[in-house]
Design a protein around this motif. Sequence first.
Motif, short mmCIF file in Angstrom:
data_model
loop_
_atom_site.label_atom_id
_atom_site.label_comp_id
_atom_site.label_asym_id
_atom_site.label_seq_id
_atom_site.Cartn_x
_atom_site.Cartn_y
_atom_site.Cartn_z
N ASP A 38 0.82 -1.22 0.00
CA ASP A 38 0.00 0.00 0.00
C ASP A 38 0.85 1.27 0.00
OD1 ASP A 38 0.90 -0.12 2.60
OD2 ASP A 38 -1.09 -0.06 3.52
N GLY A 39 2.16 1.15 -0.32
CA GLY A 39 2.99 2.31 -0.56
C GLY A 39 3.77 2.86 0.62
N ARG A 40 3.70 2.21 1.78
CA ARG A 40 4.48 2.69 2.93
C ARG A 40 5.92 2.20 2.83
NH1 ARG A 40 2.36 -0.02 7.24
NH2 ARG A 40 1.18 -1.29 5.78
N ALA A 41 6.84 2.97 3.43
CA ALA A 41 8.26 2.62 3.38
C ALA A 41 8.54 1.38 4.23
CB ALA A 41 9.09 3.79 3.88
N LYS A 42 9.41 0.52 3.71
CA LYS A 42 9.95 -0.61 4.45
C LYS A 42 11.33 -0.87 3.89
CE LYS A 42 8.33 -4.48 1.61
NZ LYS A 42 7.67 -5.77 1.62
N THR A 54 20.61 -20.28 0.28
CA THR A 54 19.33 -19.89 0.87
C THR A 54 19.56 -18.86 1.96
OG1 THR A 54 18.41 -22.07 0.41
CG2 THR A 54 17.26 -20.74 2.06
N GLY A 55 18.74 -17.81 1.97
CA GLY A 55 18.88 -16.76 2.96
C GLY A 55 17.59 -16.50 3.70
N LEU A 56 17.68 -15.61 4.67
CA LEU A 56 16.52 -15.17 5.43
C LEU A 56 16.16 -13.75 5.01
CD1 LEU A 56 17.50 -16.22 9.06
CD2 LEU A 56 15.89 -17.38 7.52
N LEU A 57 14.90 -13.55 4.71
CA LEU A 57 14.37 -12.21 4.51
C LEU A 57 13.88 -11.73 5.87
CD1 LEU A 57 13.39 -9.85 2.72
CD2 LEU A 57 11.21 -11.07 2.54
N LEU A 58 14.55 -10.75 6.44
CA LEU A 58 14.13 -10.20 7.72
C LEU A 58 13.02 -9.20 7.45
CD1 LEU A 58 17.63 -9.69 9.40
CD2 LEU A 58 16.09 -11.69 9.50
N ALA A 59 11.82 -9.57 7.83
CA ALA A 59 10.62 -8.79 7.52
C ALA A 59 10.08 -8.18 8.81
CB ALA A 59 9.57 -9.68 6.86
N ARG A 60 10.09 -6.85 8.89
CA ARG A 60 9.56 -6.18 10.08
C ARG A 60 8.05 -6.39 10.15
NH1 ARG A 60 10.32 -0.12 10.08
NH2 ARG A 60 8.43 -0.27 8.86
N ALA A 61 7.58 -6.75 11.33
CA ALA A 61 6.15 -6.98 11.53
C ALA A 61 5.36 -5.74 11.15
CB ALA A 61 5.88 -7.35 12.98
N ASP A 62 4.26 -5.97 10.45
CA ASP A 62 3.38 -4.91 9.98
C ASP A 62 1.97 -5.23 10.44
OD1 ASP A 62 2.24 -2.75 8.69
OD2 ASP A 62 2.49 -3.56 6.67
N GLY A 63 1.57 -4.66 11.54
CA GLY A 63 0.21 -4.89 12.05
C GLY A 63 0.18 -5.91 13.18
#
Length: 133
Positions: A38-42, A54-63
């Motif tokens: 939805d266009g927010r910065a990450k 193989t790697g890990l995508l570190l994804a900041r929690a959103d919600g």
Amino acid sequence: MQIELVALIVDEYDPAIAFFTGVLGFDLVEDSPSLTTDGRAKRWVVVRPPGARTGLLLARADGDRQSAAVGDQAAGRVGFFLRVDDFDTTFARMVDAGVTFVRPPRAEPYGQVAVFLDIAGNRWDLLGAPPAD
């Protein structure tokens, strides 16, 4: 065919990067600005063990839903497995760095194993070769 990335939901990027690179010795492969759907910065943050594909995508929690999954991505089970060449040295280094081990090292037919928690609280197996007889 190969698995390229596995997403790991974290509270914040920088402490997670510090844990995976500084404590576990992973390489920071990418840390780029990105946008949510939805266009927010990450950020697009990828770490992987040296030489691994193989790697890990570190994804900041959103919600709220994602925040609730931080540290419990495998519902309390070991969900991640890190095999190392020198189990004893790696184990000692991780203990010295303050990593929490919830099960001490033990010998199994497939090798040495100890269960530790990552920065978010997910359980990992640290795996090494079977002890020499």
